[in-house]
Design a protein around this motif. Sequence first.
Motif, PDB file in Angstrom:
ATOM      1  N   ILE A   1       0.838  -1.218   0.000  1.00 56.98           N
ATOM      2  CA  ILE A   1       0.000   0.000   0.000  1.00 56.98           C
ATOM      3  C   ILE A   1       0.863   1.254   0.000  1.00 56.98           C
ATOM      4  CG2 ILE A   1      -1.653   1.291   1.394  1.00 56.98           C
ATOM      5  CD1 ILE A   1      -2.821  -1.384   2.274  1.00 56.98           C
ATOM      6  N   VAL A   2       1.925   1.219   0.805  1.00 58.50           N
ATOM      7  CA  VAL A   2       2.833   2.389   0.852  1.00 58.50           C
ATOM      8  C   VAL A   2       3.459   2.637  -0.500  1.00 58.50           C
ATOM      9  CG1 VAL A   2       4.959   3.250   1.866  1.00 58.50           C
ATOM     10  CG2 VAL A   2       3.263   2.137   3.313  1.00 58.50           C
ATOM     11  N   VAL A   3       3.946   1.565  -1.112  1.00 54.97           N
ATOM     12  CA  VAL A   3       4.582   1.739  -2.433  1.00 54.97           C
ATOM     13  C   VAL A   3       3.586   2.286  -3.444  1.00 54.97           C
ATOM     14  CG1 VAL A   3       5.677   0.503  -4.327  1.00 54.97           C
ATOM     15  CG2 VAL A   3       6.313  -0.030  -1.977  1.00 54.97           C
ATOM     16  N   LEU A   4       2.375   1.794  -3.429  1.00 51.57           N
ATOM     17  CA  LEU A   4       1.365   2.293  -4.364  1.00 51.57           C
ATOM     18  C   LEU A   4       1.040   3.765  -4.086  1.00 51.57           C
ATOM     19  CD1 LEU A   4      -1.094  -0.758  -4.519  1.00 51.57           C
ATOM     20  CD2 LEU A   4       0.520   0.020  -6.265  1.00 51.57           C
ATOM     21  N   PHE A   5       0.969   4.113  -2.820  1.00 50.47           N
ATOM     22  CA  PHE A   5       0.644   5.500  -2.469  1.00 50.47           C
ATOM     23  C   PHE A   5       1.725   6.453  -2.950  1.00 50.47           C
ATOM     24  CE2 PHE A   5       0.808   9.052   0.538  1.00 50.47           C
ATOM     25  CZ  PHE A   5      -0.476   9.568   0.410  1.00 50.47           C
ATOM     26  N   VAL A   6       2.955   6.105  -2.709  1.00 49.77           N
ATOM     27  CA  VAL A   6       4.067   6.970  -3.152  1.00 49.77           C
ATOM     28  C   VAL A   6       4.089   7.072  -4.664  1.00 49.77           C
ATOM     29  CG1 VAL A   6       6.566   7.209  -3.176  1.00 49.77           C
ATOM     30  CG2 VAL A   6       5.408   6.498  -1.087  1.00 49.77           C
ATOM     31  N   THR A   7       3.863   5.973  -5.329  1.00 48.41           N
ATOM     32  CA  THR A   7       3.873   5.987  -6.805  1.00 48.41           C
ATOM     33  C   THR A   7       2.779   6.896  -7.352  1.00 48.41           C
ATOM     34  OG1 THR A   7       4.729   3.734  -6.792  1.00 48.41           O
ATOM     35  CG2 THR A   7       3.791   4.524  -8.849  1.00 48.41           C
ATOM     36  N   LEU A   8       1.603   6.819  -6.778  1.00 51.94           N
ATOM     37  CA  LEU A   8       0.504   7.667  -7.249  1.00 51.94           C
ATOM     38  C   LEU A   8       0.801   9.137  -7.001  1.00 51.94           C
ATOM     39  CD1 LEU A   8      -2.589   5.526  -6.094  1.00 51.94           C
ATOM     40  CD2 LEU A   8      -1.724   5.862  -8.424  1.00 51.94           C
ATOM     41  N   ARG A   9       1.414   9.495  -5.886  1.00 53.13           N
ATOM     42  CA  ARG A   9       1.725  10.888  -5.579  1.00 53.13           C
ATOM     43  C   ARG A   9       2.735  11.443  -6.558  1.00 53.13           C
ATOM     44  NH1 ARG A   9      -1.415  13.913  -2.557  1.00 53.13           N
ATOM     45  NH2 ARG A   9       0.418  15.048  -1.737  1.00 53.13           N
ATOM     46  N   ARG A  10       3.713  10.671  -6.870  1.00 53.96           N
ATOM     47  CA  ARG A  10       4.708  11.129  -7.843  1.00 53.96           C
ATOM     48  C   ARG A  10       4.103  11.255  -9.225  1.00 53.96           C
ATOM     49  NH1 ARG A  10      10.196   7.741  -6.262  1.00 53.96           N
ATOM     50  NH2 ARG A  10      10.531   8.772  -4.210  1.00 53.96           N
ATOM     51  N   HIS A  11       3.178  10.353  -9.531  1.00 54.28           N
ATOM     52  CA  HIS A  11       2.565  10.412 -10.853  1.00 54.28           C
ATOM     53  C   HIS A  11       1.769  11.699 -11.037  1.00 54.28           C
ATOM     54  CE1 HIS A  11       0.889   8.944 -14.597  1.00 54.28           C
ATOM     55  NE2 HIS A  11      -0.361   9.211 -14.122  1.00 54.28           N
ATOM     56  N   LYS A  12       1.174  12.223  -9.989  1.00 53.31           N
ATOM     57  CA  LYS A  12       0.392  13.460 -10.057  1.00 53.31           C
ATOM     58  C   LYS A  12       1.259  14.694  -9.833  1.00 53.31           C
ATOM     59  CE  LYS A  12      -3.862  11.314  -8.380  1.00 53.31           C
ATOM     60  NZ  LYS A  12      -4.905  11.329  -7.339  1.00 53.31           N
ATOM     61  N   ASN A  13       2.569  14.502  -9.607  1.00 52.15           N
ATOM     62  CA  ASN A  13       3.505  15.605  -9.366  1.00 52.15           C
ATOM     63  C   ASN A  13       3.045  16.493  -8.224  1.00 52.15           C
ATOM     64  OD1 ASN A  13       5.251  14.870 -11.419  1.00 52.15           O
ATOM     65  ND2 ASN A  13       4.008  15.919 -12.971  1.00 52.15           N
ATOM     66  N   GLU A  14       2.553  15.919  -7.226  1.00 56.92           N
ATOM     67  CA  GLU A  14       2.119  16.658  -6.055  1.00 56.92           C
ATOM     68  C   GLU A  14       3.039  16.308  -4.902  1.00 56.92           C
ATOM     69  OE1 GLU A  14      -1.863  15.737  -5.271  1.00 56.92           O
ATOM     70  OE2 GLU A  14      -2.661  16.584  -7.134  1.00 56.92           O
ATOM     71  N   PRO A  15       4.023  17.116  -4.717  1.00 57.49           N
ATOM     72  CA  PRO A  15       4.968  16.820  -3.635  1.00 57.49           C
ATOM     73  C   PRO A  15       4.327  17.028  -2.275  1.00 57.49           C
ATOM     74  CG  PRO A  15       5.444  18.959  -4.580  1.00 57.49           C
ATOM     75  CD  PRO A  15       4.375  18.394  -5.445  1.00 57.49           C
ATOM     76  N   LEU A  16       4.907  16.347  -1.363  1.00 59.16           N
ATOM     77  CA  LEU A  16       4.451  16.477   0.015  1.00 59.16           C
ATOM     78  C   LEU A  16       4.946  17.786   0.589  1.00 59.16           C
ATOM     79  CD1 LEU A  16       5.103  12.862   1.280  1.00 59.16           C
ATOM     80  CD2 LEU A  16       2.899  13.909   0.735  1.00 59.16           C
ATOM     81  N   ILE A  17       4.039  18.578   1.194  1.00 58.53           N
ATOM     82  CA  ILE A  17       4.389  19.886   1.752  1.00 58.53           C
ATOM     83  C   ILE A  17       4.312  19.784   3.253  1.00 58.53           C
ATOM     84  CG2 ILE A  17       3.772  22.327   1.909  1.00 58.53           C
ATOM     85  CD1 ILE A  17       2.481  22.082  -0.865  1.00 58.53           C
ATOM     86  N   ILE A  18       5.434  20.142   3.859  1.00 58.86           N
ATOM     87  CA  ILE A  18       5.497  20.124   5.321  1.00 58.86           C
ATOM     88  C   ILE A  18       5.836  21.515   5.788  1.00 58.86           C
ATOM     89  CG2 ILE A  18       6.669  19.125   7.317  1.00 58.86           C
ATOM     90  CD1 ILE A  18       7.286  16.702   5.614  1.00 58.86           C
ATOM     91  N   LYS A  19       4.976  22.057   6.622  1.00 57.34           N
ATOM     92  CA  LYS A  19       5.212  23.392   7.138  1.00 57.34           C
ATOM     93  C   LYS A  19       6.322  23.336   8.159  1.00 57.34           C
ATOM     94  CE  LYS A  19       0.414  24.771   6.475  1.00 57.34           C
ATOM     95  NZ  LYS A  19      -0.810  25.292   7.112  1.00 57.34           N
ATOM     96  N   ASP A  20       7.144  24.441   8.076  1.00 52.88           N
ATOM     97  CA  ASP A  20       8.294  24.485   8.972  1.00 52.88           C
ATOM     98  C   ASP A  20       7.893  24.711  10.417  1.00 52.88           C
ATOM     99  OD1 ASP A  20       9.887  24.141   6.784  1.00 52.88           O
ATOM    100  OD2 ASP A  20      10.268  26.298   6.511  1.00 52.88           O
ATOM    101  N   ASP A  21       6.806  25.473  10.589  1.00 54.35           N
ATOM    102  CA  ASP A  21       6.461  25.786  11.965  1.00 54.35           C
ATOM    103  C   ASP A  21       5.695  24.663  12.653  1.00 54.35           C
ATOM    104  OD1 ASP A  21       4.328  25.986  10.348  1.00 54.35           O
ATOM    105  OD2 ASP A  21       3.558  27.883  11.189  1.00 54.35           O
ATOM    106  N   GLU A  22       5.475  23.621  11.883  1.00 54.93           N
ATOM    107  CA  GLU A  22       4.764  22.491  12.490  1.00 54.93           C
ATOM    108  C   GLU A  22       5.774  21.460  12.986  1.00 54.93           C
ATOM    109  OE1 GLU A  22       1.985  20.868   9.787  1.00 54.93           O
ATOM    110  OE2 GLU A  22       0.705  22.652   9.725  1.00 54.93           O
TER     111      GLU A  22
END
Length: 744
Positions: free
Chosen positions: A637-658
Amino acid sequence: MPERLAEMLLDLWTPLIILWITLPPCIYSAPMNQSPVLMSGSPLELNRLSEEQRILNRSKRGWVWNQMFVLEEFSGPEPILVGRLHTDLDPGSKKIKYILSGDGAGTIFQINDVTGDIHAIKRLDREEKAEYTLTAQAVDWETNKPLEPPSEFIIKVQDINDNAPEFLNGPYHATVPEMSILGTSVTNVTATDADDPVYGNSAKLVYSILEGQPYFSIEPETAIIKTALPNMDREAKEEYLVVIQAKDMGGHSGGLSGTTTLTVTLTDVNDNPPKFAQSLYHFSVPEDVVLGTAIGRVKANDQDIGENAQSSYDIIDGDGTALFEITSDAQAQDGIIRLRKPLDFETKKSYTLKVEAANVHIDPRFSGRGPFKDTATVKIVVEDADEPPVFSSPTYLLEVHENAALNSVIGQVTARDPDITSSPIRFSIDRHTDLERQFNINADDGKITLATPLDRELSVWHNITIIATEIRNHSQISRVPVAIKVLDVNDNAPEFASEYEAFLCENGKPGQVIQTVSAMDKDDPKNGHYFLYSLLPEMVNNPNFTIKKNEDNSLSILAKHNGFNRQKQEVYLLPIIISDSGNPPLSSTSTLTIRVCGCSSDGVVQSCNVEAYVLPIGLSMGALIAILACIILLLVIVVLFVTLRRHKNEPLIIKDDEDVRENIIRYDDEGGGEEDTEAFDIATLQNPDGINGFLPRWGLPAQWWEERNLIRMGLFSGTRITLSLQFTFSHKDTKRNCVTQWTT
């Protein structure tokens, strides 16, 4: 016509050789009579024969003329004339030469080549060579051409009596049974003579005995030796020497003779009875001699030898036939007297026996000579000896109850001194046979008492040895075995034969036998065990179980109803009273544990724990595979999730203040191992279908499953989440922890 035929035959045989034999009449008269054709002394006599005779004689020349004879061993001063060769082709002009060839020609026999005379120039021996074959031929003196074909003839050496008879196999040995009748054949001998057995009497033998008469005789022609006297006794003379002569010339004077010896041995027959050397024998023996000891020997002599002298010995009469025995010594041929039973000087001081010696092998031919046996008297004197004490019995058997009181008398042994002096006796126990010192004995009267308590269940038999010692002579001791049997008393209550545990199926039927139990009792009643079973008074009317006594002394436990539920009650305890048939009877209470279990439709027990519906108590190979499958599924499931995110070119955004750590969720729930009965049930893992359709979640917290579903649905998108899963596996004495983390 006959005259014409005679002339033709005469012309045909004219060139042949004519044999002349010129010998002294006294020497060659016999051979000449055998050759009627050569009776004439010259050709002139041959011509005077009638024509018919001439035809007959010429037809026989080739068969009869060719034999000459000469005496052996002739040793005159001149060579001996054997014969003369002549041919009718010789007119006397000396133009014909005679030639001789063959055996001995030129060395033994010589021929005058002019006259044809044949001479023997050496001394001949018929035993070396009996005949010689030669060839004669007439040739022309000048040209050496044959005038006629060669003719073969034989010169035979005529025998004279020059060899004495010989016994080639001598000296001889023979046997004949003694006491043989007149004319019994002993043996036969044979002599040989090298002279000619055909010619004359030179080899005709006659046998005679020169020495050995009047005991033996011989057949003159067959040389069979026979007995000449009846009933020759070996015991008088065993061996005879016989000198035998063989004489040739038919035994007449002038004959030669040879001798040999024959040794004749008389073989033994049983013709003599045994005879004791003396009619009375005296022996003495101590009274304490060991049984089987040889007391003395008696001997009956027999003049015979070998098996004919064998005798058997027996005691046929006397006052000691029960105490003594006699055996035969096959080597020494005597009788050995031995002791069979103990002697007692104080009871009897002497014995008289009558012994008999009898031949073992009897020859019926001589049974008329009387009985082949003899008797003698044997006197045996018993000598006094200092004897050890004698117990009244060779063994003792005592019985005592296991609950006998200490120091109580359980039995008594008695002994006495058999001697006239009668020494007092002291008794003791051989402590090597009573290491635990359970018994004591009174040294004076031999009473045995109990020193320690007995327990038949530990030991039924006790074997001890009692020693009796003379006070006046401590070296005189005796021993006797004493066997003590411990008798049973009813001092043990019956109990279950083993630890029983019964299993009751939830789907069981009323009246079904749950368990069959049996009892045991350490006691050993004479009539065997008989047990009585019962329930406690307060359990007699219980609604669940009942009991039934079986014929084989066992007990069956039955269920009264069905519908047992382990959720309501897992274990039942059923107390049972067991009583024996002793006097007084003893009883005990044994409790039977009954477990309620889940069973298959055919009654096979599957699980007996209440928590089986919730969690298994251990992990099987199927459970481990299921857990690994879940982990692999999470990784996929993890591998599929990462693959789908990269396919949509939607990088993971992490706020610095969090603070990322605030989004980390950690579960440290730990399984309880073997003690956590709510974790899982092994039966559930082995059964994919579960129980009653219930599918377990392998003991994971419900919140963990909810978080996992939220992540799969994307509700935590853009947030780093770490899931930590820790498993504890327990198997037997081994415990393993496994931690799995998933971060996204």
